[in-house]
Design an enzyme around this catalytic site. Structure first.
Site, short mmCIF file in Angstrom:
data_model
loop_
_atom_site.label_atom_id
_atom_site.label_comp_id
_atom_site.label_asym_id
_atom_site.label_seq_id
_atom_site.Cartn_x
_atom_site.Cartn_y
_atom_site.Cartn_z
N GLU A 192 -5.80 -23.09 18.75
CA GLU A 192 -6.29 -23.49 20.07
C GLU A 192 -5.03 -23.69 20.91
O GLU A 192 -4.24 -24.58 20.64
CB GLU A 192 -7.07 -24.81 19.99
CG GLU A 192 -8.26 -24.80 19.06
CD GLU A 192 -9.36 -23.85 19.52
OE1 GLU A 192 -9.44 -23.56 20.73
OE2 GLU A 192 -10.13 -23.38 18.66
N LYS A 200 -0.24 -32.57 10.24
CA LYS A 200 1.04 -32.90 10.88
C LYS A 200 0.81 -33.25 12.35
O LYS A 200 0.53 -32.37 13.17
CB LYS A 200 2.01 -31.72 10.81
CG LYS A 200 3.42 -32.15 11.21
CD LYS A 200 4.28 -31.04 11.72
CE LYS A 200 4.25 -30.88 13.21
NZ LYS A 200 4.72 -32.03 13.98
N GLU A 252 1.95 -22.52 32.30
CA GLU A 252 1.33 -23.82 32.06
C GLU A 252 2.35 -24.92 32.30
O GLU A 252 3.35 -25.00 31.59
CB GLU A 252 0.81 -23.88 30.62
CG GLU A 252 0.01 -25.12 30.34
CD GLU A 252 -0.51 -25.17 28.91
OE1 GLU A 252 0.23 -24.81 27.99
OE2 GLU A 252 -1.67 -25.61 28.73
N CYS A 260 -5.11 -29.27 28.22
CA CYS A 260 -5.11 -27.81 28.09
C CYS A 260 -6.04 -27.16 29.10
O CYS A 260 -5.79 -26.06 29.57
CB CYS A 260 -5.51 -27.42 26.67
SG CYS A 260 -7.05 -28.18 26.14
N GLY A 293 -1.98 -26.41 20.15
CA GLY A 293 -0.68 -26.58 20.79
C GLY A 293 -0.41 -25.41 21.71
O GLY A 293 -1.35 -24.75 22.18
N SER A 294 0.85 -25.14 21.93
CA SER A 294 1.20 -24.12 22.92
C SER A 294 1.01 -22.70 22.37
O SER A 294 1.06 -22.47 21.16
CB SER A 294 2.65 -24.31 23.35
OG SER A 294 3.49 -24.16 22.22
N THR A 295 0.86 -21.76 23.28
CA THR A 295 0.67 -20.36 22.89
C THR A 295 1.92 -19.82 22.18
O THR A 295 1.81 -19.09 21.19
CB THR A 295 0.35 -19.53 24.15
OG1 THR A 295 -0.92 -19.97 24.64
CG2 THR A 295 0.29 -18.05 23.87
P1 NAD Z 1 3.55 -27.50 20.89
O1 NAD Z 1 3.10 -26.12 20.61
O2 NAD Z 1 4.95 -27.72 21.33
O3 NAD Z 1 3.40 -28.39 19.56
C1 NAD Z 1 2.16 -28.51 18.90
C2 NAD Z 1 2.41 -28.90 17.46
O4 NAD Z 1 3.13 -27.84 16.83
C3 NAD Z 1 3.25 -30.16 17.28
O5 NAD Z 1 2.80 -30.89 16.18
C4 NAD Z 1 4.64 -29.59 17.02
O6 NAD Z 1 5.46 -30.44 16.25
C5 NAD Z 1 4.29 -28.34 16.23
N1 NAD Z 1 5.33 -27.31 16.28
C6 NAD Z 1 6.19 -27.06 17.28
N2 NAD Z 1 7.01 -26.04 16.94
C7 NAD Z 1 6.65 -25.65 15.69
C8 NAD Z 1 7.13 -24.65 14.79
N3 NAD Z 1 8.15 -23.86 15.11
N4 NAD Z 1 6.51 -24.51 13.61
C9 NAD Z 1 5.46 -25.31 13.28
N5 NAD Z 1 4.98 -26.29 14.08
C10 NAD Z 1 5.56 -26.45 15.28
O7 NAD Z 1 2.49 -28.13 21.89
P2 NAD Z 1 2.49 -29.58 22.51
O8 NAD Z 1 3.58 -29.67 23.52
O9 NAD Z 1 2.44 -30.60 21.42
O10 NAD Z 1 1.06 -29.61 23.22
C11 NAD Z 1 0.83 -29.04 24.44
C12 NAD Z 1 0.17 -27.69 24.27
O11 NAD Z 1 -1.03 -27.82 23.54
C13 NAD Z 1 -0.24 -27.07 25.59
O12 NAD Z 1 0.09 -25.71 25.60
C14 NAD Z 1 -1.75 -27.27 25.62
O13 NAD Z 1 -2.44 -26.36 26.44
C15 NAD Z 1 -2.09 -27.12 24.19
N6 NAD Z 1 -3.39 -27.71 23.88
C16 NAD Z 1 -4.44 -26.87 23.64
C17 NAD Z 1 -5.70 -27.39 23.37
C18 NAD Z 1 -6.87 -26.49 23.07
O14 NAD Z 1 -7.84 -26.97 22.52
N7 NAD Z 1 -6.80 -25.22 23.41
C19 NAD Z 1 -5.88 -28.78 23.34
C20 NAD Z 1 -4.79 -29.60 23.60
C21 NAD Z 1 -3.54 -29.06 23.86
#
Ligand code: NAD
Length: 498
Positions: free
Chosen positions: A268, A192, A402, A303, A245-247
């Site tokens: 991650e 996804k 962040e 990130c 994605g986000s924490t």
């Molecule tokens: P996000 O957590 O908002 O979304 C990430 C993914 O999760 C998206 O595909 C989103 O649609 C999905 N998602 C959101 N809510 C959900 C839910 N309730 N249930 C299931 N899936 C859900 O993050 P973002 O805004 O897309 O990306 C930015 C974040 O990603 C930042 O916190 C960044 O630090 C992190 N990031 C981490 C790394 C790493 O390797 N550690 C790399 C890149 C980005």
């Protein structure tokens, strides 16, 4: 080619490129059963690029069923590693042959400079896929040290069905960090992409099929996190959920997995990385350039962004002066211009979040040294001038949360002990940098930093050979390197009496 011709080239290409917005399930592009779609908006100028299928629970069910059927049939899992390797190499060749189109889609969809889409995202994607494919027929299983009448085999089994949920900041690269090891180890996958940047993942599905990856083995479900993402996280027939994605979302996914089938969850997540400059840094000018790049590259939507710059007291004034000059090279511009170093923020929401933190920083008592304003580069685009805050203390929101944008918090410190205390005083632990000429200090500080990656006298080092991931609330498990394979396999002990 002049810069103008190049811009013209990409703009003309953008006018003619055909864009696919449907989900890819069991080898076929298809609309959502509900018929629902959402607009895919380019942050460059607010233009609607296409309509994207809004996948939901029904698509999640069908994609997981297709993945399960393909896994059980053995059409992919039972191929030898060498056979899978060949197909993954063909997949990489097709990505390379389509690199300009993929780079263009990434830039149009997400707003990053076209030169980065080509040089960083496409290149990194290819490297991740080829490196992993090359490795898989060289990873051996183990024999236990048994007595003569026993044979103990320790083997890696694929986990089965992997669901991957990825973010929008490096859409194709983050997808490939999951897809390459998952497919290499014989799993079937449902991916996804983020609703903010689904286009390259949708395109990859066709290339994978052309390369010979059997139908059902790779499924792509564009859609919103709370619907299709949550449906995958709760699905009882998903064995492993891998996430970037986000924490906050990572924590919710862990709960969903715990409340359903206890699927493994590897996350991650976010970061608030410290970049520490000691007065004995070998080359202050190099440290300045790296500190600017650490927060401006990819619009600060990284990130591992070096968002907390820790500078030793006695060089801080000089360092900040030079930094302000270095920031002048980071002027946002049209991302389709190959000379542009910093593009558009991914969307209106992200831009407002960044501008909100700029307001908050000033309200908290930090000094805005430069930047932080919205720029009118293209009508309806989302552009922010990179900002430097000085006089920041580590308890301010701009030092703790962040921001995910080009906003740098500069914090002064007295000595090594204080630098370490500030750097580690964070819920995150993704990465850190340190600059010193003292070899013993480099080792001492690197060892004590609570971070998954530590860079000495540089920022953002490493390649496919090194694991990538976080300590603390930056996540668990690792992407890249052979360690990534652990997430996509279950260890099996088979004990035979002879
Ligand atoms: P996000 O957590 O908002 O979304 C990430 C993914 O999760 C998206 O595909 C989103 O649609 C999905 N998602 C959101 N809510 C959900 C839910 N309730 N249930 C299931 N899936 C859900 O993050 P973002 O805004 O897309 O990306 C930015 C974040 O990603 C930042 O916190 C960044 O630090 C992190 N990031 C981490 C790394 C790493 O390797 N550690 C790399 C890149 C980005």
């Amino acid at each position: 080619m002049t810069t103008d011709q190049n811009l013209h080239y990409w703009q003309s290409f953008a006018e003619t490129v055909s864009i696919e917005g449907r989900a890819f399930i069991d080898g076929r592009y298809q609309d959502a059963e509900s018929g629902e779609v959402f607009d895919c908006i380019s942050p460059i100028d607010g233009r609607v690029l296409c309509q994207v299928a809004s996948s939901g629970e029904s698509e999640a069910n069908r994609a997981v069923a297709a993945a399960r059927a393909s896994y059980v049939s053995g059409v992919w899992a039972d191929k030898s590693p060498a056979e899978r390797k060949e197909i993954l190499f063909r997949f990489a060749d097709l990505i390379e042959a389509n690199q300009e189109e993929l780079a263009l889609l990434e830039t149009l969809d997400m707003g990053k400079p076209i030169s980065d889409s080509l040089g960083v995202d496409v290149n990194g994607t290819l490297r991740a896929l080829r490196w992993t494919a090359e490795a898989i027929d060289k990873v051996y299983d183990e024999l236990a040290t048994t007595s003569h009448d026993q044979l103990g085999m320790v083997t890696r089994n694929p986990v089965g069905v992997v669901a991957a949920i990825v973010p929008w900041n490096f859409p194709m690269l983050m997808a490939m960090w999951k897809l390459a090891p998952a497919l290499a180890m014989g799993n079937s996958v449902v991916l996804k992409p983020s609703e903010k940047s689904p286009l390259t993942a949708i395109k990859l599905a066709r290339l994978a099929q052309q390369a010979g990856i059997p139908d059902g083995v790779l499924n792509i479900l564009p859609g919103f996190g709370h619907s299709v993402g949550a449906a995958l996280a709760k699905h009882d027939d998903v064995n492993t959920l891998v996430f970037t994605g986000s924490t906050g979302v990572a924590k919710r996914l862990m709960i969903m997995a715990g409340e359903t089938n206890m699927k493994r969850v590897w996350a991650e997540a976010g970061g608030k990385s410290a970049n520490i400059v000691f007065a004995d840094a070998p080359d202050l000018d190099e440290a300045v350039e790296a500190a600017a790049s650490a927060i401006c590259f990819n619009q600060g939507e990284v990130c591992t962004a070096g968002s907390r710059l820790l500078v030793q007291d006695n060089i801080a004034d000089e360092f900040i002066e030079k930094l302000q000059t270095a920031f002048q090279a980071w002027k946002p511009g049209n991302p389709l211009n190959p000379a542009t170093t910093i593009g558009a923020m991914v969307d209106d929401i992200q831009m407002k979040q960044v501008l909100g933190y700029v307001e908050k920083g000033s309200a908290e008592g930090a000094t805005l040294r430069c930047g932080g304003e919205q720029l009118d580069i293209e009508p309806n685009g989302y552009y922010v001038q990179p900002a430097i805050f000085e006089n920041v203390t580590n308890d301010m929101a701009i030092a703790r949360e962040e921001i995910f944008g080009p906003v740098l918090s500069v914090i002064r410190f007295k000595d090594e002990e204080e630098a370490l205390a500030i750097a580690n005083d964070s819920i995150y632990g993704l990465a850190a940098g340190l600059w010193t000429s003292d070899l013993s200090r480099a080792h001492r500080v690197a060892r004590k930093l609570e971070a998954g990656s530590v860079w000495v006298n540089q920022y953002d080092g490493g390649d496919m050979t090194a694991p990538f991931g976080g300590f603390k609330q930056s996540g668990n498990g690792r992407d890249k390197s052979l360690h990534a394979l652990d997430k996509y396999t279950e260890l099996k002990a088979t004990w035979m009496k002879i």
